[in-house]
Design an enzyme around this catalytic site. Structure first.
Site, PDB file in Angstrom:
ATOM      1  CG  HIS A 187      -1.698   3.593   4.584  1.00 51.03           C
ATOM      2  ND1 HIS A 187      -2.922   3.049   4.872  1.00 51.03           N
ATOM      3  CD2 HIS A 187      -0.603   2.329   3.959  1.00 51.03           C
ATOM      4  CE1 HIS A 187      -2.861   1.860   4.476  1.00 51.03           C
ATOM      5  NE2 HIS A 187      -1.526   1.400   3.917  1.00 51.03           N
TER       6      HIS A 187
ATOM      7  CB  SER B 269      -0.791  -0.018   1.174  1.00 51.62           C
ATOM      8  OG  SER B 269      -0.276  -0.105   2.526  1.00 51.62           O
TER       9      SER B 269
ATOM     10  CG  ASP C  16      -4.949   4.850   6.509  1.00 49.60           C
ATOM     11  OD1 ASP C  16      -3.725   5.030   6.808  1.00 49.60           O
ATOM     12  OD2 ASP C  16      -5.319   4.519   5.515  1.00 49.60           O
TER      13      ASP C  16
END
Ligand code: NAG
Ligand code: NAG
Ligand code: NAG
Ligand code: NAG
Length: 388
Positions: free
Chosen positions: A353, A47, A350
């Site tokens: 991240h 990610s 979040d």
């Protein structure tokens, strides 16, 4: 040679030999680095470097993901640009299209095989029923292999599609970036393994990482820019879910970070060996842990506040009881877990991240080479160093 001796020597030299000497001084020795003109980037990972791959396969993270820079959710796991975007930008290259994206993709200058939730090892729990991306590193390698053979076919055929793929020689000249491993470790913790047990899986994970890098090398890749893993123990995901974890003086979960450090040590050593095994390759290990950790050590210095609290989310000490962009019902009222007022004052976007602001600071630090082994900057990462 001491300066005075040098001076004496120069005084006795003829003009011709002086010119020869000067030429020797200004001609770079074999070891010297050069600026690299990377025409393309191929990215592998999870990610932290996903530019929309997982979103293409499943669905994009909800608004307000992307609000700061793109003003829409692009599939990136941030409010704005990620480190890979800054890497591409620094070479004047466009942001990378995800390999999985079938609409509007332009692969002229590379492709991104990374997806959020990807692991190095093959996961036993995959989206949508499980938690990991089905596109683990080995699958990303297979996709890359497929990408090469399809582009060869399309190049031969010509026509409109041939204008959207890399030139043949770009594959050997490109920069190959990697940022993966975090999910293998986090997956262990959430799979109820003890810290010691997760730590014991590290050598196997790193071995698999190296196998895939070798496979990609065998397809013609030569310049490798390989990120270490992050200090997961500083992220809300670990802090909120393992509240009894021992904290260090900066509020990070100490032992979880030690596992990340062990992963990085193993990776760094394995890459040093790989540099010897593959002398034609330029392999740069990039310590991304240290610059990220330093954000938590000294948030004020970088203009950050509430270092361990997610900017986007809702509830609890770390603001992640409800995930970023999700909707909850509180006493009959719908509430969207939205963004904080000013994401540029936060490190964490979040649960796990980083914000664009944090990503930019980390990029500025790693691109200089200050955190690289060998210590070469991003724009010289095509230089192979073999230390015998
Ligand atoms: C694809 O990207 C290249 C490089 O940015 C650009 O020159 C080209 O026009 C793009 N092709 C299309 C169809 O947008
Ligand atoms: C971990 O333990 C919890 C609580 O005992 C349980 O609910 C959960 O299913 C377990 N997870 C796994 C992956 O075994
Ligand atoms: C992980 O394993 C290595 C090697 O055995 C050891 O040196 C290190 O202390 C371990 N770390 C943790 C957190 O268990
Ligand atoms: C929901 O309503 C109950 C009863 O009025 C109240 O005690 C509770 O604090 C409310 N919850 C929230 C999150 O506002």
């Amino acid at each position: 040679m001491k300066f005075m001796e040098k001076f004496e020597l120069l005084r006795h030299m003829s003009l011709v030999s002086l010119i020869v000497l000067i030429l020797c001084i200004i001609t770079p020795p074999i070891f010297a680095t050069r600026n690299c003109d990377f025409p393309a980037i191929f990215s592998f990972g999870a990610s932290n470097v996903d530019t929309g791959g997982l979103a293409a396969a499943f669905q994009a993270p909800p608004s307000p993901y992307g609000e700061t820079y793109f003003h829409r959710s692009t599939g990136r796991f941030s409010d704005g640009r990620i480190i890979l975007d800054f890497i591409a930008q620094s070479f004047g290259l466009p942001y990378l299209s995800p390999y999985l994206n079938s609409l509007g993709s332009n692969f002229t200058h590379g492709a991104n095989f990374a997806t959020g939730g990807s692991t190095i090892n093959i996961p036993n729990s995959i989206i949508p029923n499980g938690i990991f991306s089905p596109f683990s590193l080995q699958i990303q390698y297979i996709q890359f292999k497929d990408f090469i053979s399809k582009t060869n076919l399309i190049r031969d055929q010509g026509g409109v599609f041939a204008t959207l793929i890399p030139k043949e020689d770009y594959f050997s000249k490109a920069l190959y970036t990697f940022d993966i491993g975090q999910n293998d470790l986090i997956g262990g913790y959430f799979g109820n393994k003890t810290i010691k047990q997760v730590n014991a899986t590290v050598p196997d994970i790193v071995n698999n990482f190296i196998v895939n890098i070798k496979n990609i090398y065998n397809l013609g890749a030569r310049s490798f820019w390989i990120h270490s893993t992050v200090p997961s123990g500083c992220t809300p995901t670990i802090l909120a879910n393992f509240p009894s974890a021992i904290k260090d003086s900066y509020g990070c979960a100490k032992q979880y970070n030690e596992v990340s450090q062990y992963f990085n040590l193993k990776l760094k050593k394995a890459l040093a060996q790989l540099r010897v095994d593959l002398p034609l390759a330029a392999i740069t290990y990039v310590d991304i842990y240290s610059p990220k950790y330093s954000l938590f050590q000294n948030p004020k210095k970088y203009g950050f506040e509430l270092p361990h609290v997610a900017c986007c989310g809702y509830g609890g000490k770390y603001n992640i009881r409800v995930g970023c962009g999700e909707t909850i019902n509180i006493n009959g009222t719908k509430i969207v877990a939205g963004s904080c007022k000013n994401p540029s004052t936060r490190i964490i976007w979040d649960g796990s991240h980083f914000t664009e602001a944090a990503n930019k600071i980390v990029f500025d630090q790693i691109s200089t080479g200050a955190f690289s082994d060998p210590p070469i900057s991003l724009n010289r990462a095509c230089t192979s160093f073999v230390v015998y």
